[in-house]
Scaffold this motif. Structure first.
Motif, short mmCIF file in Angstrom:
data_model
loop_
_atom_site.label_atom_id
_atom_site.label_comp_id
_atom_site.label_asym_id
_atom_site.label_seq_id
_atom_site.Cartn_x
_atom_site.Cartn_y
_atom_site.Cartn_z
N GLY A 103 0.82 -1.21 0.00
CA GLY A 103 0.00 0.00 0.00
C GLY A 103 0.85 1.25 0.00
O GLY A 103 0.60 2.19 -0.75
N VAL A 104 1.90 1.23 0.83
CA VAL A 104 2.78 2.40 0.89
C VAL A 104 3.42 2.63 -0.48
O VAL A 104 3.44 3.75 -0.99
CB VAL A 104 3.87 2.21 1.96
N ALA A 105 3.88 1.53 -1.10
CA ALA A 105 4.55 1.66 -2.40
C ALA A 105 3.61 2.25 -3.43
O ALA A 105 3.96 3.21 -4.13
CB ALA A 105 5.06 0.30 -2.87
N THR A 106 2.38 1.72 -3.52
CA THR A 106 1.47 2.24 -4.54
C THR A 106 1.04 3.67 -4.21
O THR A 106 0.88 4.49 -5.10
CB THR A 106 0.21 1.37 -4.69
N GLY A 107 0.86 3.93 -2.91
CA GLY A 107 0.45 5.27 -2.54
C GLY A 107 1.53 6.31 -2.81
O GLY A 107 1.24 7.47 -3.09
N VAL A 143 -4.08 6.24 0.72
CA VAL A 143 -3.68 5.39 -0.41
C VAL A 143 -4.75 5.47 -1.50
O VAL A 143 -4.45 5.61 -2.68
CB VAL A 143 -3.49 3.93 0.06
N ARG A 144 -6.02 5.40 -1.08
CA ARG A 144 -7.11 5.45 -2.04
C ARG A 144 -7.11 6.76 -2.84
O ARG A 144 -7.23 6.76 -4.05
CB ARG A 144 -8.43 5.34 -1.29
N ARG A 145 -6.95 7.88 -2.12
CA ARG A 145 -6.96 9.16 -2.82
C ARG A 145 -5.78 9.26 -3.77
O ARG A 145 -5.91 9.76 -4.88
CB ARG A 145 -6.90 10.32 -1.82
N SER A 146 -4.64 8.79 -3.32
CA SER A 146 -3.48 8.94 -4.20
C SER A 146 -3.65 8.05 -5.43
O SER A 146 -3.20 8.40 -6.51
CB SER A 146 -2.19 8.65 -3.44
#
Lengths: 274, 292, 283
Positions: B26-30, C103-106
């Motif tokens: 999640g951190v990576a994709t974010g 995460v969702r917003r990004s």
């Protein structure tokens, strides 16, 4: 024998046979959903080996209350629990409490039968394996034993590899009970286990529940007062107060259903009856 | 004695490992978005430091080799193409969705939807190619040179049409059936029902569709690069060639060095700012829709 | 009865049918042109030979090869990341938690980033900063960032199609999250994942702008992943814009690309209608 005649005599005799020994006790249990209380300050005692029926109008927090007893409330979003649930004198809502162990000791049956989309066999063996029964022989023995216990063995023994969802509703519900029993729980929580079933399957499941009395502590939420009266040793009535559920009265089923002093209880029992 | 061994501590450990793995995914994709924005800004900073922002609007023209970076012709080009294509595609798309819901028999609606999906599956380079070999010569017959703002608007409109059509389609199917029954019970005509009941009820979905297609239109590169002629000059008529921000990047990135390269990243940052503000607007609209 | 509503009705009908007919007509024109001009002269040799004279003659074999390698890199990187993030977002983080919301917003923003910006980023990050140069690896990694939102969205859709009751009863039986995931949720979410995979491949295959200055232009067979390789879409762009007399082969390549994408998109919608019982609308 599952299909017994449940008459009032059986019910009265059960009330006496039950040895009132506290197993679960809630203290000022309050659950808020998005800041709005669903029920408030519930102080309820649940006795070992007895059937306790939780009755009351829809929406007054009975199901949420049940979910607090095995911490399934953890999974509900926007939901906060305060107060204590003492299970064998230990507060299960403490952070350190082992939830995995708690949920093995406290089984749950839902309103809608919900077997996993796996085979009948795998529905029983997979949770067992999860809880450390690695020996296949031992697991299969448990499976046979619990399927017999719920009266399903003769119906499914030749098609254990069939999909669990191919069973009828009543069979699915008994499979779910068997699945819970396989983990050797001490307590069974039942959320209107018969209401989604047809009357015949429903009465089979009801019969099964009375059979389980004594060996397991059962908390059953039901709308069906006649059913509660037939099977319960103890009863608790939930009611609305300022849009939140509260516990109006608790006692033996006899007290609640036949000789309650409480206005609300009497009105509710009679209103539903009439 | 319980039959079952409770190895719950190990269960929790495996759960913890899982949680850590998933969190890092999640951190990576974010982080990707932040990486993109960060790198675009980092690469844009050199030119901003040496020339400042104002010169992107006041320089005599876009002559990167002699350090003149006026972006305004490209900004206008992008804006014209975007506005034109959105104006053209929005009614076509919304009427198409209305057709599928309230005019066509189910089979025809299904086929038409499939048609539109087909349209959305064709890559921009193919549209650009088709525009270049078919559309541009046609426009050339009317008003040379053919590669023009008009060609860009037409091609862009075809490309963004599926976006507005599919979102409008989805929001029309969310209009509660009882509204329609209510309108029918009042004896409203079809046009009155659509204007007075369906459009207001589907409003936020339709707006979201328009915003999505706007984002598409501003970000599109290949098709518009292939049909617009790419002359750096603010177009004064539909038939004049022009260049968009995106086309400018695609054309010059390959050989750009130093400040020139940095200036291209500035236009990338401008595009990102535009997209982010669109996302914010869409967010506001959808959160309002929830509370209405 | 007054005439006015009737007139309005007719006007709207006219508008609706007018739009539908013009849209269908344009689509028909595009497809017809590509299929007849491109498909009509296509033969197998075109697919299996190397381009000659800068692509005016010869085939597209090395280009198909480079495209395949780029796709492989893209999917190998984005699939595990996407699956992990989708599980995180749908099963482990609720809307009210800050981390999940961030995460969702990004990802929402990422889905809207223009492909040319991915190209700029890929050039600055993968080619220059990480020193991968114009290579299939750089191109694949850039596209991996690009397809993640699609992949995650449709995988999430797959998880959402799993009834809530399974999770509740699994929790009530005291099952660990990992085995709930493995035995119950993953099998049920496979269709969504599959749709995401197929759509992601489609998006990557259609992409041009992000590849021009990440994977490069070179049209011979790539010798390694660090070699520059020309994707099919770039081949079409190059032939039509930079090579005079390249139109014929550009048509053929466009036909190949369109057919590939149609197959991909239809299999995606087939999977999602068959198993997910709902459409995943890309936006």
């Amino acid at each position: 024998m599952i299909e017994k005649d449940f008459n009032t005599q059986a019910f009265e005799s059960r009330s006496q046979c039950c040895d009132p020994q506290t197993q679960i006790e809630t203290r000022d249990l309050t659950l808020s959903y998005k800041g709005k209380p669903a029920f408030k300050n519930i102080n309820l005692t649940i006795n070992r080996g007895c059937i306790t029926a939780v009755v009351g109008p829809s929406g007054c927090g009975k199901t949420s209350f049940l979910n607090c007893l095995n911490r399934l409330s953890d999974l509900m979003p926007h939901c906060e629990v305060s107060g204590e649930v003492l299970f064998d004198s230990k507060n299960i809502h403490e952070k350190k409490y082992d939830v995995g162990l708690l949920r093995r000791r406290v089984g749950m049956i839902f309103q809608k039968p919900n077997p996993f989309p796996l085979s009948i066999k795998k529905n029983l063996l997979f949770p067992l394996k999860e809880h450390g029964v690695r020996d296949p022989k031992e697991a299969e023995a448990i499976m046979e034993q619990v399927l017999m216990h719920v009266g399903l063995w003769n119906e499914v023994k030749d098609r254990l590899d069939a999909a669990a969802l191919s069973l009828s509703g009543g069979q699915q519900q008994r499979l779910c009970i068997a699945r819970a029993l396989a983990l050797k729980p001490e307590v069974l929580l039942m959320d209107e286990p018969c209401s989604a079933l047809d009357p015949i399957s429903g009465s089979k499941v009801e019969g099964l529940i009375t059979q389980l009395q004594g060996a397991y502590t059962i908390v059953i939420v039901t709308h069906n007062l006649a059913q509660a009266k037939r099977i319960a040793n103890f009863a608790a009535l939930f009611w609305f107060q300022e849009e939140a559920g509260v516990l109006v009265e608790q006692g033996t089923a006899l007290q609640i259903f036949d000789s309650s002093k409480n206005e609300i209880t009497r009105a509710y029992i009679q209103g539903v009856r009439g | 004695m319980p039959l079952l061994k409770t190895n719950s501590s190990s269960l929790w450990q495996s759960d913890k490992l899982l949680a850590v793995t998933l969190k890092s995914c999640g951190v990576a994709t974010g982080l990707i978005v932040f990486l993109i924005i960060g790198f675009l800004i980092a690469e844009a900073i050199p030119v901003l430091k040496t020339t400042g922002i104002s010169r992107f609007f006041t320089d005599p023209g876009w002559y990167p080799s002699s350090n003149q970076f006026n972006l305004t012709p490209m900004l206008w080009g992008s804006l014209y193409a975007m506005v034109g294509s959105v104006l053209l595609a929005t009614p076509l798309g919304i009427f198409s969705a209305v057709f599928c819901h309230y005019y066509a028999p189910p089979l025809v609606a299904k086929i038409y939807r499939m048609f539109i999906q087909l349209l959305s599956g064709i890559p921009s380079v193919v549209y650009g190619f088709w525009g270049l070999v078919v559309l541009v010569p046609k426009i050339n017959e009317i008003a040379p040179p053919g590669t023009s703002l008009l060609a860009g608007i037409l091609i862009l409109a075809i490309m963004i049409l599926p976006t507005i059509m599919l979102t409008a389609d989805a929001s029309l199917s969310n209009v509660p059936a009882q509204y329609l029954r209510g309108a029918a019970a009042l004896g409203l005509s079809r046009s009155a029902t659509i204007r007075g009941v369906v459009f207001p009820a589907a409003r936020s979905g339709l707006f979201t569709g328009v915003i999505l297609e706007t984002g598409r239109a501003i970000g599109e590169t290949m098709a518009i690069l292939m049909v617009c002629g790419n002359i750096v000059k603010t177009p004064t008529s539909l038939f004049e060639p022009m260049r968009t921000l995106t086309a400018n990047i695609a054309l010059e990135m390959a050989y750009a060095m130093g400040n020139h390269r940095s200036a291209l990243f500035v236009s990338g940052v401008v595009l990102m700012l535009f997209i982010i503000s669109l996302v914010v607007i869409a967010e506001i609209i959808s959160s309002k829709a929830v509370y209405e | 009865m007054n005439k006015k509503p009737q007139l309005q009705d007719r006007f709207l009908t006219l508008l609706v049918y007018g739009s539908v007919i013009s849209v269908s007509w344009v689509l028909f024109l595009v497809l017809f042109d590509i299929c007849v001009t491109g498909g009509g002269s296509l033969n197998l040799e075109f697919l299996f030979s190397e381009p000659t004279s800068a692509g005016r003659t010869g085939g597209i074999a090395p280009i198909l090869m480079s495209t395949l390698f780029i796709l492989l890199i893209t999917m190998m990187v984005s699939l595990p990341l996407g699956l992990g993030s989708a599980i995180l977002l749908s099963e482990f983080s609720s809307e009210e938690k800050l981390f999940g919301r961030l995460v969702r917003r990004s990802l929402d923003v990422l889905a809207g980033v223009p492909s040319i910006c991915f190209g700029l980023f890929g050039n600055a990050f993968f080619c220059k900063r990480l020193g991968l140069g114009f290579s299939i690896l750089s191109g694949g990694l850039t596209l991996a960032c690009m397809v993640l939102p699609i992949l995650i969205r449709s995988t999430e859709e797959g998880f959402r199609s799993v009834p809530k009751e399974y999770r509740l009863s699994a929790a009530a039986l005291g099952l660990s999250r990992i085995s709930t995931l493995w035995h119950l949720l993953l099998p049920a979410a496979i269709p969504g994942f599959l749709v995401g995979f197929v759509l992601g491949v489609g998006r990557a295959l259609a992409e041009t702008a992000a590849l021009i200055f990440t994977s490069g232009y070179v049209d011979r067979f790539p010798r390694s992943l660090m070699d520059s390789g020309r994707a099919l879409s770039i081949h079409i762009y190059d032939l039509s814009m930079n090579i005079s007399g390249g139109d014929e082969n550009a048509y053929r390549s466009a036909f190949v690309l369109v057919v590939l994408l149609l197959v991909i998109n239809f299999s995606a919608s087939w999977v999602s209608e068959r198993w997910l019982k709902r459409k995943i609308v890309l936006s």
